[in-house]
Design a protein around this motif. Structure first.
Motif, PDB file in Angstrom:
ATOM      1  N   VAL A   1      75.941  39.585  40.900  1.00  0.00           N
ATOM      2  CA  VAL A   1      75.278  38.680  41.835  1.00  0.00           C
ATOM      3  C   VAL A   1      73.886  39.225  42.136  1.00  0.00           C
ATOM      4  CG1 VAL A   1      77.383  37.782  42.889  1.00  0.00           C
ATOM      5  CG2 VAL A   1      76.351  39.867  43.794  1.00  0.00           C
ATOM      6  N   ASP A   2      72.938  38.322  42.342  1.00  0.00           N
ATOM      7  CA  ASP A   2      71.562  38.730  42.616  1.00  0.00           C
ATOM      8  C   ASP A   2      71.368  38.949  44.119  1.00  0.00           C
ATOM      9  OD1 ASP A   2      71.352  36.262  43.831  1.00  0.00           O
ATOM     10  OD2 ASP A   2      70.066  35.375  42.310  1.00  0.00           O
TER      11      ASP A   2
ATOM     12  N   GLU B   1      70.170  37.161  46.288  1.00  0.00           N
ATOM     13  CA  GLU B   1      70.448  35.950  47.053  1.00  0.00           C
ATOM     14  C   GLU B   1      71.911  35.534  46.941  1.00  0.00           C
ATOM     15  OE1 GLU B   1      67.754  33.025  45.590  1.00  0.00           O
ATOM     16  OE2 GLU B   1      65.985  33.965  46.494  1.00  0.00           O
ATOM     17  N   ASN B   2      72.741  36.442  46.428  1.00  0.00           N
ATOM     18  CA  ASN B   2      74.180  36.235  46.276  1.00  0.00           C
ATOM     19  C   ASN B   2      74.521  35.113  45.287  1.00  0.00           C
ATOM     20  OD1 ASN B   2      76.679  37.370  47.030  1.00  0.00           O
ATOM     21  ND2 ASN B   2      77.138  35.618  48.330  1.00  0.00           N
ATOM     22  N   LYS B   3      73.635  34.886  44.320  1.00  0.00           N
ATOM     23  CA  LYS B   3      73.886  33.911  43.274  1.00  0.00           C
ATOM     24  C   LYS B   3      74.413  34.628  42.034  1.00  0.00           C
ATOM     25  CE  LYS B   3      70.468  30.536  44.816  1.00  0.00           C
ATOM     26  NZ  LYS B   3      69.258  29.745  44.472  1.00  0.00           N
ATOM     27  N   GLU B   4      75.502  34.099  41.509  1.00  0.00           N
ATOM     28  CA  GLU B   4      76.182  34.758  40.387  1.00  0.00           C
ATOM     29  C   GLU B   4      75.512  34.436  39.060  1.00  0.00           C
ATOM     30  OE1 GLU B   4      80.441  34.100  38.417  1.00  0.00           O
ATOM     31  OE2 GLU B   4      80.593  34.874  40.470  1.00  0.00           O
TER      32      GLU B   4
END
Length: 448
Positions: free
Chosen positions: A269-270, A272-275
């Protein structure tokens, strides 16, 4: 000399004193015939061809990147990568990712994988007149999409297969999962002689399309496209006359003990909590190292003795003349194989393997044209390449094929096949009605 055995309480005698040698020779023949490894045949395979309505032209990709609320730097990065990708205007993605805004959901992902897998399987069964209930072993693979029930259960349900079928679903194995599935099928077919195995390789894009800003994760959006393949294998002796290929060798290498190799392709995950799946800049270097280890195991099985001798001598010279200009000899793999199917993971990967193995341009033609026409279809790419070679009418009886697949882990897998009959170009293949357009000269595209 008499031997006897009791049958229903009565002693039954047989006389072997006069013919002891034929008796024991017969036993030995039966024993070794049973212990002999059963030959593994590839009867046929099919590759999914997305409809033209699923195309993602370069201009549309650029426009969607701008309209997707990405920051200008991320848009510029994606456009730069896609311009150098070696893709044509014909690569495809699922329609839900081509619209604005993009729609991602489990239902759409399931619909995508069902469309790909069932289309390829239906085509394979129809072409070979196969009853789904005759399948004894089922293996499905998809790297990052692992729903419940499994994909193998979905296939059993759709085609109403037997309740005692041996079904397996592989996930997280990366782009090398296709050959890993062949390896598993080989082992199962040899244990369960006289069986049929169905392998289905695919990848699902819907839930794995990255919407963040990290460049290493944006790479997957630029490289991966829609595709899949279904493969029918057998250990039935009677299937040899209709099989296309016989499996000669499978060699698998995993370099996961090395931290750099293990994190080279990594789901994370980045900020920004995007997978997404991050692809390291070291991927080409790691792939080269893992390939060398794989070749070290495969070489003695396939290379002529002269090539092996020159390779060993060059290593000895390198050790003795350490510090001087003395390179390690690269064997001539054209003496071992007529055709090469190198995983179309990207132009840089194909070019690196071409240089490393000192292959000719025609040896990597199938890989480059598959990348150009279909993009990186993950574990199924090696089957599109084999289909390309067949569609060109180049596959002849006795030809040897080397399939090379690399993937996360980091893994490198090799499969060696021997062609059993001249393969006639199939009008129903994924390359139908377009094969005469290839090969084409691939150049970097200009992005506005």
């Amino acid at each position: 000399m008499h031997d006897c055995v009791k049958v229903n309480g009565n002693q039954v005698y047989w006389h072997i004193a006069n013919h002891p040698v034929p008796f024991y020779v017969g036993l030995a023949i039966l024993y070794f015939a049973y212990r002999r490894k059963a030959p593994i045949y590839l009867i046929d395979f099919t590759c999914y061809r997305p409809p033209s309505s699923h195309r993602l032209p370069i201009a549309m990709f650029e426009e969607n990147s701008v309209l997707d609320d990405l920051d200008p730097e991320s848009v510029a990065f994606q456009c730069k990568i896609i311009a150098k990708s070696g893709f044509s205007e014909e690569t495809a993605i699922t329609p839900s990712l081509a619209q604005i805004p993009k729609v991602k959901s489990l239902a759409l992902a399931l619909d995508e994988v069902e469309t790909i897998m069932c289309s390829a399987i239906s085509d394979l069964f129809w072409r070979n007149n196969i009853n789904p209930k005759s399948i004894d072993i089922l293996i499905t693979n998809s790297c990052v999409f692992c729903p419940t029930p499994s994909l193998s259960a979905m296939v059993v349900n759709k085609f109403k297969m037997r309740s005692n079928i041996m079904s397996f679903n592989l996930s997280g194995m990366g782009c090398s999962a296709g050959i890993i599935s062949v390896s598993l099928a080989k082992d199962l077919l040899r244990v369960h002689r006289g069986s049929l195995a169905l392998i289905v390789s695919s990848e699902t894009l819907n839930l794995n399309w990255y919407t963040g800003k990290v460049h290493s994760m944006l790479l997957t959006n630029c490289l991966f496209r829609m595709g899949g393949a279904a493969i029918l294998m057998s250990s039935k002796v009677n299937d040899k006359h209709k099989a296309k290929y016989e499996l000669q060798h499978i060699v698998r290498t995993i370099n996961a003990k090395d931290d750099q190799a293990h994190r080279c392709v990594y789901q994370d995950v980045d900020p920004e909590n995007k997978e997404g799946i991050a692809i390291s800049k070291d991927v080409v270097h790691v792939a080269g190292d893992t390939l060398k280890k794989n070749i070290a195991s495969l070489g003695p099985l396939v290379l002529p003795l002269r090539e092996q001798f020159l390779y060993v001598i060059s290593i000895i010279c390198c050790k003795v003349l350490y510090g001087r200009r003395s390179g390690i000899y690269t064997p001539n793999f054209n003496l071992a194989f007529e055709h090469f199917c190198i995983h179309s993971g990207g132009r840089s990967v194909i070019n690196a393997i071409e240089r490393s193995l000192r292959l000719r341009k025609q040896d990597v033609e199938a890989s480059n044209m598959t990348l150009y026409r279909f993009g990186n279809t993950s574990s199924s790419s090696i089957w599109y390449e084999l289909s390309y070679t067949e569609a060109k009418g180049r596959m002849k009886r006795g030809d040897r094929v080397w399939q090379i697949a690399i993937g996360s882990g980091f893994k490198c897998s090799s499969a060696v096949w021997k062609c059993l009959q001249d393969v006639t170009p199939d009008n129903g293949s994924a390359w139908r009605d377009t094969i005469n357009m290839y090969p084409v000269q691939v150049t970097d595209m200009k992005i506005s």
